[in-house]
Write a protein that holds these residues in place. Structure first.
Motif, PDB file in Angstrom:
ATOM      1  N   GLY B  94       0.908  -1.259  -0.011  1.00  0.00           N
ATOM      2  CA  GLY B  94       0.060   0.002   0.269  1.00  0.00           C
ATOM      3  C   GLY B  94       1.058   1.103  -0.317  1.00  0.00           C
ATOM      4  O   GLY B  94       1.380   2.011   0.704  1.00  0.00           O
ATOM      5  N   ALA B  95       0.733   1.991  -1.265  1.00  0.00           N
ATOM      6  CA  ALA B  95       1.329   3.335  -0.802  1.00  0.00           C
ATOM      7  C   ALA B  95       1.104   4.210  -1.444  1.00  0.00           C
ATOM      8  O   ALA B  95       1.311   5.663  -1.755  1.00  0.00           O
ATOM      9  CB  ALA B  95       2.753   3.398  -2.732  1.00  0.00           C
ATOM     10  N   GLY B  96       0.448   4.365  -0.705  1.00  0.00           N
ATOM     11  CA  GLY B  96      -0.875   5.567  -0.694  1.00  0.00           C
ATOM     12  C   GLY B  96      -0.462   6.361   0.525  1.00  0.00           C
ATOM     13  O   GLY B  96       0.708   6.342   0.961  1.00  0.00           O
ATOM     14  N   PRO B  97      -0.654   7.482   1.553  1.00  0.00           N
ATOM     15  CA  PRO B  97      -0.335   8.456   2.052  1.00  0.00           C
ATOM     16  C   PRO B  97       0.162   7.872   3.655  1.00  0.00           C
ATOM     17  O   PRO B  97       1.854   8.062   3.890  1.00  0.00           O
ATOM     18  CB  PRO B  97      -1.896   9.107   2.205  1.00  0.00           C
ATOM     19  N   PRO B 123      -2.031   1.491 -10.404  1.00  0.00           N
ATOM     20  CA  PRO B 123      -0.730   1.327 -11.692  1.00  0.00           C
ATOM     21  C   PRO B 123      -0.241   3.123 -11.726  1.00  0.00           C
ATOM     22  O   PRO B 123       0.963   3.135 -11.916  1.00  0.00           O
ATOM     23  CB  PRO B 123      -2.139   1.470 -13.156  1.00  0.00           C
ATOM     24  N   ALA B 124      -1.197   4.004 -10.700  1.00  0.00           N
ATOM     25  CA  ALA B 124      -0.922   5.201 -10.989  1.00  0.00           C
ATOM     26  C   ALA B 124       0.667   5.823  -9.938  1.00  0.00           C
ATOM     27  O   ALA B 124       0.656   6.390 -10.241  1.00  0.00           O
ATOM     28  CB  ALA B 124      -2.081   6.177 -10.734  1.00  0.00           C
ATOM     29  N   LEU B 130       9.813   5.814  -3.692  1.00  0.00           N
ATOM     30  CA  LEU B 130       9.691   5.929  -2.075  1.00  0.00           C
ATOM     31  C   LEU B 130      10.919   5.667  -1.509  1.00  0.00           C
ATOM     32  O   LEU B 130      11.595   4.540  -1.820  1.00  0.00           O
ATOM     33  CB  LEU B 130       8.293   5.959  -1.566  1.00  0.00           C
ATOM     34  N   GLN B 131      11.584   6.493  -0.326  1.00  0.00           N
ATOM     35  CA  GLN B 131      13.210   6.303   0.122  1.00  0.00           C
ATOM     36  C   GLN B 131      13.210   5.595  -0.377  1.00  0.00           C
ATOM     37  O   GLN B 131      14.551   4.233  -0.192  1.00  0.00           O
ATOM     38  CB  GLN B 131      12.021   5.327   1.860  1.00  0.00           C
ATOM     39  N   GLY B 132      14.290   5.537  -1.695  1.00  0.00           N
ATOM     40  CA  GLY B 132      14.968   4.810  -1.529  1.00  0.00           C
ATOM     41  C   GLY B 132      14.495   3.541  -2.992  1.00  0.00           C
ATOM     42  O   GLY B 132      14.937   2.800  -3.660  1.00  0.00           O
ATOM     43  N   LEU B 133      12.886   3.281  -2.966  1.00  0.00           N
ATOM     44  CA  LEU B 133      12.413   2.096  -3.671  1.00  0.00           C
ATOM     45  C   LEU B 133      11.973   2.543  -4.812  1.00  0.00           C
ATOM     46  O   LEU B 133      10.898   3.952  -4.405  1.00  0.00           O
ATOM     47  CB  LEU B 133      11.643   1.613  -2.298  1.00  0.00           C
ATOM     48  N   THR B 134      11.491   1.856  -6.064  1.00  0.00           N
ATOM     49  CA  THR B 134      10.228   1.956  -6.248  1.00  0.00           C
ATOM     50  C   THR B 134       9.632   1.308  -6.151  1.00  0.00           C
ATOM     51  O   THR B 134       9.286  -0.059  -5.538  1.00  0.00           O
ATOM     52  CB  THR B 134      11.195   1.747  -7.936  1.00  0.00           C
ATOM     53  N   VAL B 135       8.145   1.790  -6.083  1.00  0.00           N
ATOM     54  CA  VAL B 135       7.077   0.996  -6.033  1.00  0.00           C
ATOM     55  C   VAL B 135       7.110   0.147  -6.797  1.00  0.00           C
ATOM     56  O   VAL B 135       6.517   0.027  -7.656  1.00  0.00           O
ATOM     57  CB  VAL B 135       6.164   1.926  -5.708  1.00  0.00           C
ATOM     58  N   ARG B 136       5.866  -1.368  -6.909  1.00  0.00           N
ATOM     59  CA  ARG B 136       6.306  -2.545  -7.266  1.00  0.00           C
ATOM     60  C   ARG B 136       4.297  -2.328  -7.448  1.00  0.00           C
ATOM     61  O   ARG B 136       3.758  -2.809  -6.350  1.00  0.00           O
ATOM     62  CB  ARG B 136       6.596  -3.495  -6.904  1.00  0.00           C
TER      63      ARG B 136
END
Lengths: 225, 225
Positions: B94-97, B123-124, B130-136
């Motif tokens: 979960g990469a929401g707020p 997909p958006a 985030l923090q050097g990581l890519t959201v997958r």
DNA sequence: CTTTGTGAAATTTTTCACAGCG
DNA sequence: CGCTGTGAAAAATTTCACAAAG
């Protein structure tokens, strides 16, 4: 104990569960469900029937034997214990990433709280807008408390500022604080503090996994693949 | 019970406190403190001396009577129970707020966890950093689990997606989940789930204030000042 | 026959009290 | 002495089991 119908002596874990029941029941209410059994309520809320009935027994209860509970009646009963469940005011102290996320947390409004202020003592953040609110400096918190009577605050500041912020909240007149700071905060006089211990919970999970795996308390990895 | 020195049967609340002791002790270690008493440790960690000693008694303990505990020895003992306290891998789903905020939460690295992946099925959001990581995308979680052996995940998705996400995590091979979703999540088989019940905690605070004020369980407001 | 409401038992966790070691 | 380590008492919660009500 056993002070069913009216005693104001409900155990803490029960209060938290009553709240969950309320959430579940509101959903059922919207779905036009009329009644449900303790077993079903337990399943939906993540406990079991016996505990549901015990929890409900702490206040005057309206179940019909052989049938179950009327959704609306139960909600009314819960409202009396937990409060109106509408627009209880709330402030957030700390407008960093965590504070901002909590501000946007889909849930407060839905769950009966109304976020009425966000405070931060970092000038770089003051003036920003979050959820339709302007971030204000700490110095303005006392006035808001005096004006609105808000009693609850969420502490979302870094560890180094936690105690300072808590003391400020206490001085400003807040009476209950939910702290997300990763350190213990000493409760200012007259203030109830509860700790949201994220890393402690992770630690418990981690420990339980170790135990479940029967590992000798090391538990770093199980090898690649 | 009373399986002091080696039994792997430490109560849950104790594990959470042991973790807090560890945090406190690390600070003292950095400050070059050599020893401390159970009373002082209790004060710093937010409990009392008796409970500290009881907690510490669940594993082989190294206090010196009349003196107290050696900071370093205690840390070593805690490490053996809680694990190495370094680089335990962790993912956030979960990469929401909220997920984003938790990702940036100053604390995981400090507290021995290493965030190694952030997943979102929107997909958006996939591809953001985030923090050097890519959201997958969710679909890539199983591979990461297989590759790294990560066992813990934080669930930071909206209520409507919570169960679905939890099932996915279970299927992917995660073994422990800390859920921030505001609904009860049924634990997938083989997975331990713990709930971070923000609104429940607020409810408890609110109830305690009502009781402290002696109000008849209504507690809406005290009038617009 | 189903489901509530509730005492009583079981379990878990905290608090007490004090013997014992440095 | 001061402070730890720990068994025993106390308190808090959950689970059980069943009588009673619709």
């Amino acid at each position: 104990m056993a002070t069913a119908s009216n005693g104001r002596k409900i155990p803490e874990p029960t209060v938290a569960r009553l709240h969950r029941y309320q959430v579940v029941l509101r959903r059922l209410h919207r779905a036009h469900e009329l009644t449900l059994s303790s077993e079903r309520l337990g399943e939906l809320a993540g406990t079991d029937a016996a505990l549901v009935r015990k929890d409900l027994s702490y206040f005057r209860c309206s179940g019909q034997r052989g049938v179950g509970y009327e959704v609306d009646a139960l909600l009314a009963g819960l409202r009396e214990v937990l409060g109106p469940g509408e627009a209880r005011p709330l402030v957030i102290v700390g407008a960093g990433p965590l504070g901002a996320a909590l501000a946007g947390y889909a849930g407060f409004e839905m769950l009966g709280y109304e976020l009425i202020g966000i405070f931060d003592n970092n000038p770089a953040r003051v003036g920003h807008h979050l959820q339709g609110l302007t971030v204000r400096p700490w110095s303005e918190l006392p006035a808001l408390v005096a004006q609105t009577g808000v009693r609850l605050g969420i502490l979302a500041v870094p560890a180094a500022r936690a105690q300072e912020a808590a003391d400020l909240c206490g001085a400003a007149g807040l009476r209950g604080l939910l702290s997300f700071a990763p350190v213990h905060v000493k409760a200012p006089p007259g203030v109830k503090v509860r700790q949201m211990d994220v890393s402690g919970e992770l630690e418990i999970l981690n420990y339980q996994l170790q135990c479940a795996a029967g590992l000798p308390a090391r538990g770093s990895d199980t090898g690649a693949a």
